[in-house]
Design a protein around this motif. Structure first.
Motif, PDB file in Angstrom:
ATOM      1  N   THR A 137      11.503  76.975  28.487  1.00 20.74           N
ATOM      2  CA  THR A 137      11.866  78.360  28.217  1.00 20.74           C
ATOM      3  C   THR A 137      10.700  79.132  27.607  1.00 20.74           C
ATOM      4  O   THR A 137      10.018  78.642  26.708  1.00 20.74           O
ATOM      5  N   TYR A 138      10.523  80.357  28.097  1.00 17.72           N
ATOM      6  CA  TYR A 138       9.464  81.261  27.639  1.00 17.72           C
ATOM      7  C   TYR A 138      10.124  82.577  27.255  1.00 17.72           C
ATOM      8  O   TYR A 138      10.963  83.096  27.999  1.00 17.72           O
ATOM      9  N   LEU A 139       9.755  83.123  26.107  1.00 12.15           N
ATOM     10  CA  LEU A 139      10.325  84.375  25.621  1.00 12.15           C
ATOM     11  C   LEU A 139       9.227  85.431  25.573  1.00 12.15           C
ATOM     12  O   LEU A 139       8.175  85.217  24.961  1.00 12.15           O
ATOM     13  N   VAL A 140       9.472  86.565  26.219  1.00 13.78           N
ATOM     14  CA  VAL A 140       8.506  87.653  26.277  1.00 13.78           C
ATOM     15  C   VAL A 140       8.706  88.540  25.051  1.00 13.78           C
ATOM     16  O   VAL A 140       9.668  89.306  24.978  1.00 13.78           O
ATOM     17  N   GLU A 141       7.809  88.406  24.072  1.00 12.29           N
ATOM     18  CA  GLU A 141       8.017  89.063  22.776  1.00 12.29           C
ATOM     19  C   GLU A 141       8.007  90.580  22.875  1.00 12.29           C
ATOM     20  O   GLU A 141       8.718  91.246  22.135  1.00 12.29           O
ATOM     21  N   ASP A 142       7.225  91.143  23.773  1.00 15.75           N
ATOM     22  CA  ASP A 142       7.205  92.601  23.914  1.00 15.75           C
ATOM     23  C   ASP A 142       8.097  93.054  25.072  1.00 15.75           C
ATOM     24  O   ASP A 142       8.032  94.201  25.505  1.00 15.75           O
ATOM     25  N   GLY A 143       8.972  92.166  25.521  1.00 13.88           N
ATOM     26  CA  GLY A 143       9.996  92.483  26.507  1.00 13.88           C
ATOM     27  C   GLY A 143      11.381  92.346  25.896  1.00 13.88           C
ATOM     28  O   GLY A 143      12.371  92.194  26.603  1.00 13.88           O
ATOM     29  N   CYS A 144      11.432  92.359  24.574  1.00  8.97           N
ATOM     30  CA  CYS A 144      12.715  92.377  23.872  1.00  8.97           C
ATOM     31  C   CYS A 144      12.550  93.205  22.606  1.00  8.97           C
ATOM     32  O   CYS A 144      11.440  93.512  22.190  1.00  8.97           O
ATOM     33  N   PHE A 145      13.665  93.583  22.016  1.00  4.64           N
ATOM     34  CA  PHE A 145      13.600  94.391  20.795  1.00  4.64           C
ATOM     35  C   PHE A 145      14.867  94.218  19.981  1.00  4.64           C
ATOM     36  O   PHE A 145      15.862  93.655  20.442  1.00  4.64           O
ATOM     37  N   THR A 146      14.775  94.705  18.745  1.00  2.69           N
ATOM     38  CA  THR A 146      15.911  94.650  17.832  1.00  2.69           C
ATOM     39  C   THR A 146      15.912  95.908  16.974  1.00  2.69           C
ATOM     40  O   THR A 146      15.207  96.879  17.281  1.00  2.69           O
ATOM     41  N   PHE A 147      16.671  95.875  15.899  1.00  2.00           N
ATOM     42  CA  PHE A 147      16.888  97.066  15.071  1.00  2.00           C
ATOM     43  C   PHE A 147      16.722  96.722  13.593  1.00  2.00           C
ATOM     44  O   PHE A 147      16.823  95.562  13.197  1.00  2.00           O
ATOM     45  N   ASP A 148      16.465  97.759  12.788  1.00  2.00           N
ATOM     46  CA  ASP A 148      16.451  97.577  11.343  1.00  2.00           C
ATOM     47  C   ASP A 148      17.768  96.918  10.932  1.00  2.00           C
ATOM     48  O   ASP A 148      18.817  97.179  11.535  1.00  2.00           O
ATOM     49  N   ARG A 149      17.699  96.086   9.887  1.00  2.00           N
ATOM     50  CA  ARG A 149      18.904  95.357   9.491  1.00  2.00           C
ATOM     51  C   ARG A 149      18.864  95.044   7.994  1.00  2.00           C
ATOM     52  O   ARG A 149      17.800  94.770   7.440  1.00  2.00           O
ATOM     53  N   LYS A 150      20.025  95.054   7.381  1.00  3.63           N
ATOM     54  CA  LYS A 150      20.143  94.602   5.994  1.00  3.63           C
ATOM     55  C   LYS A 150      20.537  93.130   6.009  1.00  3.63           C
ATOM     56  O   LYS A 150      21.347  92.702   6.836  1.00  3.63           O
ATOM     57  N   ASP A 151      19.954  92.360   5.085  1.00  2.00           N
ATOM     58  CA  ASP A 151      20.352  90.957   4.990  1.00  2.00           C
ATOM     59  C   ASP A 151      21.629  90.853   4.169  1.00  2.00           C
ATOM     60  O   ASP A 151      22.195  91.851   3.724  1.00  2.00           O
ATOM     61  N   TRP A 152      22.081  89.647   3.957  1.00  2.00           N
ATOM     62  CA  TRP A 152      23.377  89.449   3.280  1.00  2.00           C
ATOM     63  C   TRP A 152      23.370  89.882   1.821  1.00  2.00           C
ATOM     64  O   TRP A 152      24.429  90.080   1.224  1.00  2.00           O
ATOM     65  N   THR A 153      22.173  90.070   1.228  1.00  2.00           N
ATOM     66  CA  THR A 153      22.098  90.576  -0.149  1.00  2.00           C
ATOM     67  C   THR A 153      22.007  92.086  -0.199  1.00  2.00           C
ATOM     68  O   THR A 153      21.994  92.674  -1.275  1.00  2.00           O
ATOM     69  N   GLY A 154      21.889  92.722   0.978  1.00  2.00           N
ATOM     70  CA  GLY A 154      21.780  94.170   1.055  1.00  2.00           C
ATOM     71  C   GLY A 154      20.349  94.691   1.158  1.00  2.00           C
ATOM     72  O   GLY A 154      20.126  95.884   1.235  1.00  2.00           O
ATOM     73  N   LYS A 155      19.372  93.780   1.172  1.00  2.00           N
ATOM     74  CA  LYS A 155      17.970  94.186   1.288  1.00  2.00           C
ATOM     75  C   LYS A 155      17.664  94.632   2.713  1.00  2.00           C
ATOM     76  O   LYS A 155      18.006  93.952   3.673  1.00  2.00           O
ATOM     77  N   HIS A 156      16.991  95.769   2.832  1.00  4.83           N
ATOM     78  CA  HIS A 156      16.637  96.334   4.133  1.00  4.83           C
ATOM     79  C   HIS A 156      15.416  95.627   4.720  1.00  4.83           C
ATOM     80  O   HIS A 156      14.438  95.369   4.020  1.00  4.83           O
ATOM     81  N   HIS A 157      15.477  95.321   6.020  1.00  7.74           N
ATOM     82  CA  HIS A 157      14.352  94.746   6.753  1.00  7.74           C
ATOM     83  C   HIS A 157      14.093  95.596   7.987  1.00  7.74           C
ATOM     84  O   HIS A 157      15.042  96.005   8.673  1.00  7.74           O
ATOM     85  N   THR A 158      12.830  95.849   8.268  1.00  3.05           N
ATOM     86  CA  THR A 158      12.499  96.648   9.450  1.00  3.05           C
ATOM     87  C   THR A 158      12.770  95.846  10.716  1.00  3.05           C
ATOM     88  O   THR A 158      12.775  94.612  10.707  1.00  3.05           O
ATOM     89  N   ALA A 159      12.943  96.574  11.804  1.00  2.00           N
ATOM     90  CA  ALA A 159      13.138  95.927  13.105  1.00  2.00           C
ATOM     91  C   ALA A 159      11.950  95.026  13.435  1.00  2.00           C
ATOM     92  O   ALA A 159      12.124  93.945  13.999  1.00  2.00           O
ATOM     93  N   GLU A 160      10.756  95.446  13.044  1.00  2.00           N
ATOM     94  CA  GLU A 160       9.560  94.638  13.296  1.00  2.00           C
ATOM     95  C   GLU A 160       9.644  93.302  12.569  1.00  2.00           C
ATOM     96  O   GLU A 160       9.296  92.256  13.132  1.00  2.00           O
ATOM     97  N   ASP A 161      10.110  93.322  11.319  1.00  2.00           N
ATOM     98  CA  ASP A 161      10.237  92.085  10.545  1.00  2.00           C
ATOM     99  C   ASP A 161      11.357  91.195  11.084  1.00  2.00           C
ATOM    100  O   ASP A 161      11.212  89.972  11.157  1.00  2.00           O
ATOM    101  N   VAL A 162      12.478  91.797  11.446  1.00  2.00           N
ATOM    102  CA  VAL A 162      13.601  91.028  12.001  1.00  2.00           C
ATOM    103  C   VAL A 162      13.157  90.361  13.312  1.00  2.00           C
ATOM    104  O   VAL A 162      13.416  89.175  13.544  1.00  2.00           O
ATOM    105  N   HIS A 163      12.472  91.120  14.145  1.00  2.00           N
ATOM    106  CA  HIS A 163      11.958  90.620  15.432  1.00  2.00           C
ATOM    107  C   HIS A 163      10.992  89.461  15.205  1.00  2.00           C
ATOM    108  O   HIS A 163      11.128  88.399  15.821  1.00  2.00           O
ATOM    109  N   ALA A 164      10.036  89.662  14.301  1.00  2.26           N
ATOM    110  CA  ALA A 164       9.020  88.634  14.028  1.00  2.26           C
ATOM    111  C   ALA A 164       9.657  87.351  13.497  1.00  2.26           C
ATOM    112  O   ALA A 164       9.246  86.248  13.883  1.00  2.26           O
TER     113      ALA A 164
END
Length: 191
Positions: A137-164
């Protein structure tokens, strides 16, 4: 030298439907993802290699992915052509409740190149299972995306960080993470 997918690997596109453009998702990363997917699709089709589309058929009454809603339709950049396989799923993994595994094995396909959405949801769930089932299996990192998200403690993470972080969870154990340019042979691939 970076490991590249073999010629004729299945291009598996995950949930590339108009629902993903709804503003309720919030801010996303990889604004060039659809253009990269279109380039991959053009290359696969030119070569005559297999292109398989996964479509999310939500059963949730308020989901934009529910059949009958305009969001259920494929995005213009990823419209299936006649004869291309469409796998309908109702969970995050394209292998759960579908015959994806059996169809791939019956056709003799052992290698997958994955792109689509959402990186840390349906893409990650599908890639994990593909790796566990023994697919190359091969995953195309710049052929997928995600969104900003809060973790279970409520801390905000950017879409870039969630993706990475999602890519870090997958690379080397469940798949090989590559760029579209590397897959298409237009990027230096030694790392």
């Amino acid at each position: 030298m970076m490991k590249l997918p073999p010629p004729g690997a299945v291009l598996l596109l995950i949930d590339l439907q108009q629902a993903i453009d709804h503003p309720s998702w919030g801010r996303r990363n990889n604004p060039e993802a659809e253009a990269n997917i279109a380039r991959l699709l053009a290359h696969w089709r030119h070569k005559g290699w297999p292109v398989w589309h996964v479509r999310h058929d939500s059963t949730a009454p308020t989901s934009h992915y529910r059949p009958g809603q305009s969001g259920h339709d494929f995005k213009p950049e990823a419209l299936p052509l006649p004869g291309e396989t469409i796998i309908a799923k109702q969970t995050n993994s394209a292998f759960i409740g579908t015959d994806l595994d059996a169809l791939l094995l019956a056709a003799g396909y052992r290698a997958l190149v994955v792109a689509g959405v959402i990186t840390n949801n349906s893409v990650e769930a599908t890639v994990r299972m593909a790796g566990n089932l023994g697919f190359d299996t091969y995953l195309v990192e710049d052929g997928c995306f995600t969104f900003d998200r809060k973790d279970w403690t409520g801390k905000h993470h950017t879409a870039e960080d969630v993706h990475a972080m999602s890519l870090a969870n997958l690379d080397g154990e469940y798949c090989t993470v590559l760029t579209a340019a590397a897959v298409l042979g237009t990027e230096e691939t030694s790392r």
